[in-house]
Design a protein around this motif. Structure first.
Motif, PDB file in Angstrom:
ATOM      1  N   TRP A   1      31.645  47.130   9.690  1.00  0.00           N
ATOM      2  CA  TRP A   1      32.705  48.116   9.448  1.00  0.00           C
ATOM      3  C   TRP A   1      33.671  48.034  10.613  1.00  0.00           C
ATOM      4  N   SER A   2      34.927  47.914  10.322  1.00  0.00           N
ATOM      5  CA  SER A   2      35.933  47.839  11.374  1.00  0.00           C
ATOM      6  C   SER A   2      36.748  49.119  11.414  1.00  0.00           C
ATOM      7  N   GLY A   3      37.359  49.369  12.562  1.00  0.00           N
ATOM      8  CA  GLY A   3      38.273  50.493  12.645  1.00  0.00           C
ATOM      9  C   GLY A   3      39.434  50.334  11.674  1.00  0.00           C
ATOM     10  N   ALA A   4      39.848  49.090  11.444  1.00  0.00           N
ATOM     11  CA  ALA A   4      40.958  48.845  10.518  1.00  0.00           C
ATOM     12  C   ALA A   4      40.612  49.267   9.100  1.00  0.00           C
ATOM     13  N   SER A   5      39.347  49.099   8.691  1.00  0.00           N
ATOM     14  CA  SER A   5      38.947  49.458   7.327  1.00  0.00           C
ATOM     15  C   SER A   5      38.899  50.958   7.121  1.00  0.00           C
TER      16      SER A   5
END
Length: 543
Positions: free
Chosen positions: A514-518
């Motif tokens: 999980w990325s901050g961008a997602s």
């Protein structure tokens, strides 16, 4: 910049649309939040959980980030994002900048615990730079948000600071109240209690001597009634308060002896700094009891006190107690205290070590300890300057054999010529204690782990052992807050968290991340996602 592998359901797309922003105010301090609907299929899990806010038997993921270009009613002072396994939403919580300047410290620590005993974990969020409305100091505070079948109930959130009724001490600038948190049932009543570190608190004229507060769980949640306060000038606490000891810079709660009460472990990593050539730092164990933390029987060990156990005069435990965990690594019913000294000489400067204190009814002893570094047989990697092995720690049973394993973060590890790419190591429990035999090491150049090892990713800068899949041993989440993903502005890393499942053979890396961008919404973007992750304890992780 790498392109982070993200599962199809988590792929970066148009920012999610948030509901209206809500604001909760307690004791003159405000919390800002938004809830974004998310399609999920409810799940059920079995086994012990550690951050299960919606009660489905699988842990939820609460992690921090820094807000970037926010479009909110009030400027945020930090961000905590909660991804649920079943509840159909993602929650975003931010601090609120009010009348006086404040640091971006909301989320300086995040822990989960069932403080009201209703079967749902609750979320405690520290804000070490929060401004006290009464005297305008930057003393710090803690928010507590209860869980429920529908997730966290922000309308029932509570707040504590040093001006709260029944909380001892006086709020002063940079006390750092809430910078470090740990949860566990100290008084054995079936409800978790909360230890709060204020490592910057002055004791008399001794700046940054540090202190620890304990708030107790009750049927309505945490309460300051009957709260306890500890610092090193008290007779019950080993040592003496001195300038810059930073007592309370690390905390852990767990069962060390065989009674029903969890015990409190406190790190003072700057104790005796510069005072000798054999080591520095202090780890203190205080026993739990029906009345809370006991005023008798506390034991402690210094960095110098474990020097003989290193077996090498050039291996020195500087700043012992900068990280802490508790787990029964040999399965005898007595919990071991695991203390990190990431600045240890191994003999490389800041190579890092961990000290594993044997669980004993008599408490801590420098003669009952095992020292482990990257030079220990079976442990992957080689000690290098500024690796900081042991900067982050998590303990729990990954393999399902009834013995705790220990996940060690080494965010300063260079991968080839790539500086501070970072790595993690799983050390396994055994009948003879924690061992390097069968140890596992992972970095982002592993074929399954998403992303790739890049400069300043700091993979392993935060680690936690949680129940993600609802079965088998505990699983791991490992953050690389410095990770840049597709769409990031160069130099502005959104960060990412990778998942590993537990198994009888150890950790199994997943393609899931999980990325901050997602997690971007139409009102907020994230930087450095995963800088903190909620588990039983949380504290300072900067390298």
């Amino acid at each position: 910049m790498s392109v982070l592998a993200v599962l199809a359901g988590l792929a970066i797309s148009a920012p999610a649309e948030a509901a209206d922003i809500g604001i909760i105010t307690r004791e003159g301090v405000s919390l800002q939040y938004e809830r974004v609907a998310k399609a999920v299929t409810p799940v059920k899990g079995t086994g012990a959980t550690r951050s299960d806010f919606d009660g489905d038997g699988r842990d939820d993921l609460a992690a921090t980030g820094q807000p970037f270009e926010p479009k909110l009613p009030h400027y945020p002072t930090g961000l905590v994002v909660v991804r649920y396994s079943s509840a159909p939403q993602v929650d975003y919580f931010t601090g609120v900048l009010r009348d006086v300047p404040s640091c971006s410290c909301f989320g300086s620590a995040v822990v989960a615990g069932d403080f009201n005993g209703d079967g749902y974990d609750d979320l405690a969020v520290g804000d070490s730079g929060e401004a006290d409305p009464q005297n305008k100091t930057y003393a710090g505070g803690v928010w507590v948000i209860p869980g429920s079948a529908s997730g966290l109930v922000v309308g029932a959130a509570g707040h504590f600071n040093q001006s709260s009724p029944n909380v001892q001490g006086e709020p002063e600038d940079y006390d750092q109240f809430g910078a470090v948190l740990a949860a566990g049932d100290i008084n054995g009543d079936g409800r978790d209690d909360l230890a709060v570190g204020a490592y910057g608190e002055a004791i008399g004229d001794k700046a940054d001597a540090g202190s620890v507060y304990v708030l107790f769980g009750g049927s309505t949640g945490l309460t300051a009634t009957g709260s306890q306060y500890f610092q090193q000038d008290q007779a019950a606490v080993p040592g003496a308060a001195e300038r810059n000891d930073q007592f309370g810079r690390a905390l852990a709660i767990g069962k060390v002896n065989k009674d029903r009460y969890a015990d409190l472990v406190i790190g003072a990593p700057w104790e005796n700094d510069g005072g000798g050539a054999s080591g520095s730092g202090l780890v203190t164990l205080m026993w739990g009891s029906a009345g809370g933390v006991s005023s008798t029987g506390a034991t402690s060990v210094t960095g110098a006190g474990v020097h003989a156990a290193t077996g090498d005069r050039f291996t020195v435990a500087w700043h012992l107690g900068e990280s802490l965990a508790v787990g029964d690594v040999n399965g005898d019913g007595l919990g071991e205290v695991i203390a990190g000294a990431p600045r240890a000489q191994t003999p490389q400067d800041n190579g890092g070590l961990i000290a594993v204190f044997t669980g004993r009814s008599a408490g801590l002893s420098g003669s009952a300890v095992k020292i482990m570094t990257q030079r220990t047989a079976g442990v992957p990697g080689d000690p290098e300057s500024f690796d900081r092995f042991g900067l982050t720690l998590a303990a729990g049973d990954v393999t399902g054999d009834g013995k705790a394993d220990v996940l060690v973060g080494t965010p300063g590890e260079d991968i080839g010529s790539t500086t501070d790419a970072g790595t993690v190591t799983l050390l396994k429990g055994s009948s003879s204690g924690l061992t390097g035999t069968g140890a596992q090491g992972f970095d982002q150049n592993h074929s399954v782990v998403p992303g790739s090892a890049e400069r300043w990713d700091r993979f392993g800068g935060t680690v936690a052992l949680l129940n993600l899949n609802g079965t088998g041993g505990l699983d791991a989440v490992v953050a690389s807050a410095g990770e840049e993903v597709a769409g990031d502005t160069p130099g502005y890393a959104s960060g990412s968290i990778a998942a590993f499942h537990g198994s009888s053979g150890g950790l199994v890396p997943q393609a899931t991340s999980w990325s901050g961008a997602s997690l971007r919404t139409d009102r907020i973007s994230l930087l450095n996602y995963g800088d903190r992750i909620a588990g039983p304890h949380c504290g300072i992780t900067a390298i």
